[in-house]
Design a protein around this motif. Structure first.
Motif, PDB file in Angstrom:
ATOM      1  N   UNK A 179      -8.085   8.960  -3.308  1.00 34.44           N
ATOM      2  CA  UNK A 179      -8.938   8.368  -2.273  1.00 34.44           C
ATOM      3  C   UNK A 179      -9.984   9.324  -1.729  1.00 34.44           C
ATOM      4  N   UNK A 200       2.486   2.547  -5.535  1.00 34.91           N
ATOM      5  CA  UNK A 200       1.388   3.076  -6.358  1.00 34.91           C
ATOM      6  C   UNK A 200       1.867   3.537  -7.735  1.00 34.91           C
ATOM      7  N   UNK A 240      -7.113   2.455 -12.816  1.00 35.38           N
ATOM      8  CA  UNK A 240      -8.047   2.959 -11.806  1.00 35.38           C
ATOM      9  C   UNK A 240      -8.424   4.385 -12.190  1.00 35.38           C
ATOM     10  N   UNK A 241      -9.673   4.781 -11.977  1.00 33.43           N
ATOM     11  CA  UNK A 241     -10.027   6.176 -12.238  1.00 33.43           C
ATOM     12  C   UNK A 241      -9.127   7.106 -11.430  1.00 33.43           C
ATOM     13  N   UNK A 295      -7.555  -3.106 -15.268  1.00 34.91           N
ATOM     14  CA  UNK A 295      -7.749  -1.802 -15.919  1.00 34.91           C
ATOM     15  C   UNK A 295      -7.077  -0.690 -15.122  1.00 34.91           C
ATOM     16  N   UNK A 344      -9.675  -8.022   0.910  1.00 32.13           N
ATOM     17  CA  UNK A 344     -11.128  -7.915   1.004  1.00 32.13           C
ATOM     18  C   UNK A 344     -11.765  -8.797  -0.070  1.00 32.13           C
ATOM     19  N   UNK A 345     -13.106  -8.823  -0.078  1.00 22.96           N
ATOM     20  CA  UNK A 345     -13.821  -9.741  -0.979  1.00 22.96           C
ATOM     21  C   UNK A 345     -13.426  -9.560  -2.443  1.00 22.96           C
ATOM     22  N   UNK A 346     -13.344  -8.298  -2.866  1.00 24.61           N
ATOM     23  CA  UNK A 346     -13.070  -8.033  -4.281  1.00 24.61           C
ATOM     24  C   UNK A 346     -11.661  -8.507  -4.653  1.00 24.61           C
ATOM     25  N   UNK A 397      -0.587  -4.702  -6.680  1.00 25.34           N
ATOM     26  CA  UNK A 397      -0.781  -4.524  -5.231  1.00 25.34           C
ATOM     27  C   UNK A 397      -0.526  -5.792  -4.434  1.00 25.34           C
ATOM     28  N   UNK A 411       0.826  -1.218   0.000  1.00 22.86           N
ATOM     29  CA  UNK A 411       0.000   0.000   0.000  1.00 22.86           C
ATOM     30  C   UNK A 411       0.857   1.264   0.000  1.00 22.86           C
ATOM     31  N   UNK A 452     -11.445 -12.205  -4.793  1.00 25.50           N
ATOM     32  CA  UNK A 452     -12.014 -12.746  -6.039  1.00 25.50           C
ATOM     33  C   UNK A 452     -11.014 -12.601  -7.186  1.00 25.50           C
ATOM     34  N   UNK A 469      -9.668   8.189  -7.805  1.00 27.55           N
ATOM     35  CA  UNK A 469      -9.559   7.181  -6.747  1.00 27.55           C
ATOM     36  C   UNK A 469      -8.164   7.121  -6.155  1.00 27.55           C
ATOM     37  N   UNK A 470      -7.201   7.504  -6.966  1.00 29.38           N
ATOM     38  CA  UNK A 470      -5.834   7.459  -6.438  1.00 29.38           C
ATOM     39  C   UNK A 470      -5.686   8.413  -5.263  1.00 29.38           C
TER      40      UNK A 470
END
Lengths: 84, 167
Positions: free
Chosen positions: B165, B20, B158-159, B156, B86-88, B75, B15, B91, B162-163
């Motif tokens: 946050x 990044x 990231x928008x 893809x 986390x869940x995403x 990441x 992180x 997956x 979002x970086x």
């Protein structure tokens, strides 16, 4: 819904965050997820687990169905507020 | 002092702001292409210049920074223990390993057939066995890192907002 069709979940998270001046990162910490996951949920690109949905409901003090829905939310207006 | 688990440390490392920088689609794909070029380089060296064994070491060392940068670009999703995702992300990790398994089996089969042809089907021709050892090592390393490589290629951008946050 066909098997190939992905479920889309609509959410009021952006509005609820804005009301409380919460950043994605702050909400992500509360819900114990990565901050990008909040973005994916808000854009409807990721269906949150029941655990995430329940945590969000608990944090915002709202029922789950007030935060997440399978149908687009109606925009808030005077009539909807008066109707309850 | 609180004892931190391996997963906590890995999550923190992946992180960091330094990491990044690698997380744009262009950089991720450039790293995957670099990995492909590295593999082609090793293969060419071993087959065309088998006597230049002293070059294998320096070339092999390149694998580690490349593999690390690919891991950073995704990441560390394939490195961090699943209990810390986390869940995403879990997956994403599951899908990467699932797809890499099938592709890995196919690649290993093709590699086996090529190896057999190379070693045994060239009657009268001398093939230095030692020269295929680095190719085997390279393929092994590549298969081991295949889930991260596939994820790096697929993820893809990231928008932008979002970086930061926020928003």
């Amino acid at each position: 819904m066909g098997k190939s069709e992905k479920a889309r979940v609509y959410t009021r998270l952006p509005m609820l965050r804005a009301e409380r001046s919460l950043s994605r990162k702050e909400l992500a910490e509360i819900l114990s997820v990565h901050y990008q996951t909040i973005g994916y949920i808000e854009r409807g690109e990721f269906v949150p687990s029941l655990e995430i949905a329940l945590k969000a409901a608990e944090y915002f003090g709202l029922p789950v169905e007030a935060i997440f829905s399978l149908k687009p939310f109606e925009p808030l207006n005077a009539a909807s507020l008066a109707g309850g | 002092m609180e004892k931190r688990s391996y997963g906590d440390i890995m999550s923190e490392v992946f992180q960091s702001p330094l990491v990044e920088k690698f997380q744009t689609r262009v950089r991720r794909r450039s790293l995957v292409i670099s990995m492909g070029l590295w593999m082609a380089g090793i293969t060419a060296l071993c087959l065309l210049l088998p006597e230049a064994w002293w070059l294998w070491g320096p070339l092999f060392l390149l694998f580690f920074p490349l593999a690390s940068m690919i891991n950073m670009s995704v990441r560390g999703v394939t490195e961090i223990p699943i209990s810390h995702l986390d869940d995403r992300l879990a997956q994403l990790r599951a899908r990467a390993f699932h797809d890499a398994y099938y592709i890995g089996v196919v690649l290993a089969l093709i590699g086996g057939i090529v190896l057999q042809e190379y070693l045994f089907a060239t009657v009268g021709e001398s093939r230095p066995l030692l020269s295929i050892v680095p190719i085997g090592g390279m393929l092994g390393g590549f298969l081991f890192g295949l889930p991260a490589v596939m994820l790096a290629w697929r993820l893809p951008d990231e928008p932008e907002h979002e970086e930061a946050a926020h928003g």
